[in-house]
Enzyme design. Sequence first.
Site, mmCIF file in Angstrom:
data_model
loop_
_atom_site.group_PDB
_atom_site.id
_atom_site.type_symbol
_atom_site.label_atom_id
_atom_site.label_comp_id
_atom_site.label_asym_id
_atom_site.label_seq_id
_atom_site.Cartn_x
_atom_site.Cartn_y
_atom_site.Cartn_z
ATOM 1 N N LYS A 138 -3.111 5.122 10.000
ATOM 2 C CA LYS A 138 -2.994 4.347 11.209
ATOM 3 C C LYS A 138 -1.729 4.805 12.205
ATOM 4 C CE LYS A 138 -5.090 0.365 8.907
ATOM 5 N NZ LYS A 138 -4.901 0.696 7.695
ATOM 6 N N ASN A 177 0.726 -10.111 11.719
ATOM 7 C CA ASN A 177 -0.011 -8.810 11.728
ATOM 8 C C ASN A 177 -1.693 -9.014 11.716
ATOM 9 O OD1 ASN A 177 2.325 -7.828 10.939
ATOM 10 N ND2 ASN A 177 2.102 -7.373 8.790
ATOM 11 N N ASP A 231 0.938 -1.366 0.038
ATOM 12 C CA ASP A 231 -0.047 -0.022 -0.009
ATOM 13 C C ASP A 231 0.852 1.259 -0.041
ATOM 14 O OD1 ASP A 231 0.734 0.084 2.865
ATOM 15 O OD2 ASP A 231 -0.801 0.641 3.618
ATOM 16 N N TYR A 269 -5.714 -7.334 12.406
ATOM 17 C CA TYR A 269 -6.488 -6.259 12.461
ATOM 18 C C TYR A 269 -7.972 -6.409 12.919
ATOM 19 C CZ TYR A 269 -2.845 -3.769 10.247
ATOM 20 O OH TYR A 269 -1.435 -3.141 10.035
ATOM 21 N N TRP A 290 0.941 -0.493 14.370
ATOM 22 C CA TRP A 290 0.932 -0.176 12.891
ATOM 23 C C TRP A 290 0.154 1.088 12.903
ATOM 24 C CZ3 TRP A 290 3.973 -1.190 9.131
ATOM 25 C CH2 TRP A 290 3.797 -0.829 7.822
ATOM 26 N N GLU A 293 1.982 -5.993 13.606
ATOM 27 C CA GLU A 293 0.916 -5.006 13.293
ATOM 28 C C GLU A 293 -0.255 -5.278 13.799
ATOM 29 O OE1 GLU A 293 0.605 -4.310 8.988
ATOM 30 O OE2 GLU A 293 2.661 -4.431 8.580
ATOM 31 N N TYR A 316 -10.028 -4.347 9.947
ATOM 32 C CA TYR A 316 -10.513 -4.841 8.648
ATOM 33 C C TYR A 316 -11.513 -6.266 8.774
ATOM 34 C CZ TYR A 316 -6.660 -2.625 6.336
ATOM 35 O OH TYR A 316 -6.018 -1.417 5.650
ATOM 36 N N ASN A 321 7.370 -9.631 4.429
ATOM 37 C CA ASN A 321 6.184 -9.223 5.086
ATOM 38 C C ASN A 321 5.126 -9.695 4.189
ATOM 39 O OD1 ASN A 321 4.650 -7.333 6.949
ATOM 40 N ND2 ASN A 321 3.734 -6.589 5.021
ATOM 41 N N GLU A 322 4.096 -10.417 4.965
ATOM 42 C CA GLU A 322 2.798 -10.617 4.540
ATOM 43 C C GLU A 322 2.817 -11.568 3.057
ATOM 44 O OE1 GLU A 322 -0.212 -7.578 4.776
ATOM 45 O OE2 GLU A 322 -0.179 -8.032 7.072
HETATM 46 C C1 BDP Z 1 -0.827 -4.769 6.297
HETATM 47 C C2 BDP Z 1 0.581 -4.478 5.572
HETATM 48 C C3 BDP Z 1 0.849 -2.757 5.678
HETATM 49 C C4 BDP Z 1 -0.340 -2.010 5.432
HETATM 50 C C5 BDP Z 1 -1.502 -2.381 6.487
HETATM 51 C C6 BDP Z 1 -2.600 -1.577 6.353
HETATM 52 O O1 BDP Z 1 1.449 -5.117 6.175
HETATM 53 O O2 BDP Z 1 1.952 -2.551 4.935
HETATM 54 O O3 BDP Z 1 0.076 -0.727 5.462
HETATM 55 O O4 BDP Z 1 -1.697 -3.631 6.273
HETATM 56 O O5 BDP Z 1 -3.449 -1.972 5.435
HETATM 57 O O6 BDP Z 1 -1.450 -5.632 5.543
HETATM 58 O O7 BDP Z 1 -2.745 -0.336 7.143
#
Ligand code: BDP
Length: 573
Positions: free
Chosen positions: A548, A445, A149, A447, A529, A484, A451, A391-392
């Site tokens: 964020k 990571n 992103d 959310y 994050w 994250e 999310y 990463n991911e």
């Molecule tokens: C994660 C990613 C990170 C993004 C974050 C987001 O590792 O780079 O900025 O989500 O969506 O999946 O804020």
Amino acid sequence: MLKPQQNETRDLLPLDGFWQFSLDGTNYDREMAVPGSVNDVFADSEVRDHVGVYYYKREIFIPRSFTDKVSLRFGSATHHAVVRVNGEEVGRHKGGYLPFECDITERVTPGTTCEVIVEVDNRLDMTCIPPGQIVELPDGRLRQEYMHDFYNYTGIHRTIYLVNKPERHVCDVRIVAGMDGVCHYEVTQSAPGDVRVTIEEAEVTGTGDKETLTVDKPTLWAPGEGNLYTLRIELLDGESIVDCYREQFGFRTVEVKGHEFLINGKPFYFTGFGMHEDHETLGKAHNDVSVQRDMELLHWIGANSLRTSHYPYAEEWMDYCDRHGIVVIDETPAVGLNMAVAGGILGTTAKKTYSPESVNEKTQAHHADTIRELIARDKNRPSVVLWSIANEPDTTDPDSRAYFEPLAKLARECDPTRPIGYVNVMTSPYDKCHITDLFDVMMINRYYGWYVDAGDLETAKQHFTEELAGWVERFGDKPIIITEYGADTVSGLHSLYNSLFTEDYQVAYLEANSEVFDNCDNVIGEHMWNFADFQTKPGYARVDGNKKGAFTRDRRPKAAARYLRNRWTNENK
Ligand code: BDP
């Protein structure tokens, strides 16, 4: 790769400043500052939206005293570079965040000028790390697409040095020093010869390329205590010193034991952030004062560590961490190896991630190069305690194992002394991931409450707790770092009802997540994050970037920053 240095046998000149600049290599009608990202500088969008090569040109003086091995040393050029001196190619490099050096001895004459042209290419394709795709639009324009992103800033982001070093010189040194005061070193010379190696602060000296020196009761490097020693390497010709190089290091031990992460034998709990090199106008350019400001804020908030998400940061940044005892998870630029996430978010059919058309053998070969180059650059840094090799990535695809197994092995070969890990994405939980067992630490990571379960923190807590229990059940012998967790937040927006995007919701989100971490013994760290808001790619559904941050993009604290400060300084997390 060693950082260039100025000392009794070596010389260097920074080539920072304004270079002539062109989009076609013939018409140099603009200037561009080095270091700098090209994208946010010009008022028109021609440079910003350019997909291809940017040309930098400059006449430079080779000082009369530069009579030995002369080179151009780049901290980084994002993403690829071809370097020419007086029209002849002197070197090229693939990969946007790691250093490279071009020997120009044969092309230049001390006491005269020469013309340097650097062609910087911003294109990312599937053979690149990070990967991307170039799409040709109906009107013939090109668009760069990628699966991460953050904005694809391009340019010469770090200082270029003109370097003079002796013909016979120190090429490399590897130092491993533990809390017992034992320091193993291994020097690589450009040509064999006598050497004298001294730990300056302790006055202990060795005379071989590879030896062990011992310091009685060393002052340890530890979190918050950047105690460094200096290894002085002198190459000798009889009595005379032909080359000298000083490398700093720290005595400290890192070990993963059960679900604990031990630094100098003591369990360490990571507090801090995934960060970005990202600033208004500068883009991804290195700037000492911006780094210093970020580090001061880390100190203020009680952070003891950071992750160089999602690429290696400038060497000056890493030096600062070494000097100030800031613990670093050092990450390669391997972000966005995930076609499933892109497909999922966009609602389109997910393509397979590992296939000849997407992430393939060439990607893997270049990924291996980035691991080698990162470890070569940062191997002696006491601040670095853990390598993150990606990463991911998509790890639900069984083919991810064939992709990652050799890379994990390579990271261990390049550095047998530090633990390794990769950062796991939410779509690849414990029962779907094919690669967790290859690593020492689980970095995940998550959310929940953003999310998924957005706005419903009670359910978020429940789901997160359940998922952690699953990881512990399956891989309970490993520690977990939450690398994250975060919620987009518009600074200044408030609500009584915990509405999304408000400062109140961000704090409530952090509280809920913290509760989950505190109830799981395997969690040995929390990196929110992100440290600060940052710019994201064009055409991405975000209001002026990813929000964020605990701080805004200009580093003003949101309510979340005070929440974290309270948690991280009072509870001694
Ligand atoms: C994660 C990613 C990170 C993004 C974050 C987001 O590792 O780079 O900025 O989500 O969506 O999946 O804020």
